[in-house]
Each structure stands twice: as structure tokens, then as C-alpha cells.
Design a protein around this motif. Structure first.
Motif, PDB file in Angstrom:
ATOM      1  N   ASN A 130      -0.508  -1.440   4.858  1.00  0.00           N
ATOM      2  CA  ASN A 130       0.321  -0.838   3.825  1.00  0.00           C
ATOM      3  C   ASN A 130      -0.467  -0.769   2.525  1.00  0.00           C
ATOM      4  N   VAL A 131      -0.617   0.440   2.023  1.00  0.00           N
ATOM      5  CA  VAL A 131      -1.377   0.658   0.805  1.00  0.00           C
ATOM      6  C   VAL A 131      -0.415   1.034  -0.317  1.00  0.00           C
TER       7      VAL A 131
ATOM      8  N   GLY B 271      -8.544  -1.673  -9.628  1.00  0.00           N
ATOM      9  CA  GLY B 271      -7.206  -1.973 -10.137  1.00  0.00           C
ATOM     10  C   GLY B 271      -6.111  -1.020  -9.722  1.00  0.00           C
ATOM     11  N   THR B 272      -6.416  -0.010  -8.908  1.00  0.00           N
ATOM     12  CA  THR B 272      -5.426   1.019  -8.594  1.00  0.00           C
ATOM     13  C   THR B 272      -4.736   0.864  -7.240  1.00  0.00           C
ATOM     14  N   LYS B 273      -5.177  -0.082  -6.433  1.00  0.00           N
ATOM     15  CA  LYS B 273      -4.599  -0.234  -5.097  1.00  0.00           C
ATOM     16  C   LYS B 273      -4.353  -1.704  -4.779  1.00  0.00           C
ATOM     17  N   VAL B 274      -3.322  -1.921  -3.977  1.00  0.00           N
ATOM     18  CA  VAL B 274      -3.056  -3.216  -3.359  1.00  0.00           C
ATOM     19  C   VAL B 274      -2.755  -2.903  -1.906  1.00  0.00           C
TER      20      VAL B 274
ATOM     21  N   SER C  43      -0.493 -12.221   7.578  1.00  0.00           N
ATOM     22  CA  SER C  43      -0.770 -11.109   6.675  1.00  0.00           C
ATOM     23  C   SER C  43      -1.917 -11.495   5.753  1.00  0.00           C
ATOM     24  N   SER C  44      -2.595 -10.489   5.259  1.00  0.00           N
ATOM     25  CA  SER C  44      -3.697 -10.664   4.316  1.00  0.00           C
ATOM     26  C   SER C  44      -3.502  -9.652   3.200  1.00  0.00           C
ATOM     27  N   LEU C  45      -3.600 -10.126   1.969  1.00  0.00           N
ATOM     28  CA  LEU C  45      -3.359  -9.290   0.809  1.00  0.00           C
ATOM     29  C   LEU C  45      -4.694  -8.993   0.124  1.00  0.00           C
ATOM     30  N   HIS C  46      -4.893  -7.726  -0.212  1.00  0.00           N
ATOM     31  CA  HIS C  46      -6.149  -7.274  -0.822  1.00  0.00           C
ATOM     32  C   HIS C  46      -5.832  -6.476  -2.090  1.00  0.00           C
ATOM     33  N   ARG C  47      -6.701  -6.578  -3.082  1.00  0.00           N
ATOM     34  CA  ARG C  47      -6.570  -5.721  -4.259  1.00  0.00           C
ATOM     35  C   ARG C  47      -7.892  -4.998  -4.479  1.00  0.00           C
TER      36      ARG C  47
ATOM     37  N   GLN D 129      -1.672  -6.687 -10.911  1.00  0.00           N
ATOM     38  CA  GLN D 129      -1.410  -8.119 -10.756  1.00  0.00           C
ATOM     39  C   GLN D 129       0.080  -8.388 -10.553  1.00  0.00           C
ATOM     40  N   LYS D 130       0.932  -7.650 -11.226  1.00  0.00           N
ATOM     41  CA  LYS D 130       2.383  -7.782 -11.047  1.00  0.00           C
ATOM     42  C   LYS D 130       2.766  -7.504  -9.594  1.00  0.00           C
ATOM     43  N   LEU D 131       2.158  -6.472  -9.001  1.00  0.00           N
ATOM     44  CA  LEU D 131       2.444  -6.147  -7.600  1.00  0.00           C
ATOM     45  C   LEU D 131       1.920  -7.235  -6.675  1.00  0.00           C
TER      46      LEU D 131
END
Length: 107
Positions: free
Chosen positions: A15-16, A56-59, A48-52, A25-27
Motif C-alpha cells: 500500500n502506497v 518525504g512524499t511517500k509512505v 507488516s513493514s513500514l517504509h518512508r 511523519q504524521k502519516l
């Protein structure tokens, strides 16, 4: 722990979210709160694994569920849905469901 393998037959979600850099950062914090507080406790959750993104434009969240049915049960869970609604107030969501076809290691 996330294990990427063709053997486990998990449902994989990639999920992008696209955000303005000032909201990244809020997201990230919202997705951590959703996962730790609700999602990881729902039957069928594997990991799950979270990436940023560095710009700064994608999570992006890579998530594994035991089955499509388990994932749908999470989506229908009233305690999980408010987090996505909050995220959609300031981020664009591009979900995707996948299956692992192949993995590669160094030669």
C-alpha cells in the motif's frame, strides 16, 4: 517477522500513500498507531513493514495476511477503519494485493 517466500501463500499488500512532505511523519505515526493498537491483534495478521521515502512524499506499507478473508475481516473491523479515514484526509492511497512469484538472493 516478515518472511518473503513463495512457499507460504500469504496475501501480500503493498500500500502506497502519497503525501506532502510536511505530512509524512504524521502519516507514519498514524500507521504505527493503527498497526500496534488494532491491526496486529486481528486474526490472520502475519506481519507488516513500514517504509518512508527519502524525498518525504511517500509512505509504503508491506503487509502479509494469512488469507484474503482475514484481510477483509480486518477492513470490516470498526476499530481499524477510522485510521484509514484519517489518513485519507491528507494522503492519497494506492492499495495493491499481490502474491510472491519469486525471491532472489546474492549469487
Amino acid at each position: 517477522m516478515t518472511t518473503i517466500s513463495t512457499d507460504n501463500k500469504y496475501l501480500t499488500l503493498i500500500n502506497v500513500f502519497t503525501v506532502d512532505p510536511e505530512h509524512q511523519q504524521k502519516l507514519v505515526e498514524l500507521l504505527i498507531q493503527a498497526t500496534q493498537g488494532t491491526v496486529q491483534h486481528i486474526t490472520g495478521f502475519v506481519s507488516s513493514s513500514l517504509h518512508r521515502s527519502l524525498d518525504g512524499t511517500k509512505v509504503t506499507m508491506y503487509a502479509q495476511w494469512r488469507s484474503l478473508e482475514d484481510y477483509q475481516n480486518m477492513r470490516n473491523n470498526s476499530s481499524a477503519s477510522p485510521f484509514l479515514q484519517q489518513a485519507l484526509e491528507f494522503a492519497k492511497f494506492d492499495p495493491g494485493m499481490y502474491e510472491v512469484v519469486e525471491t532472489f538472493m546474492p549469487a
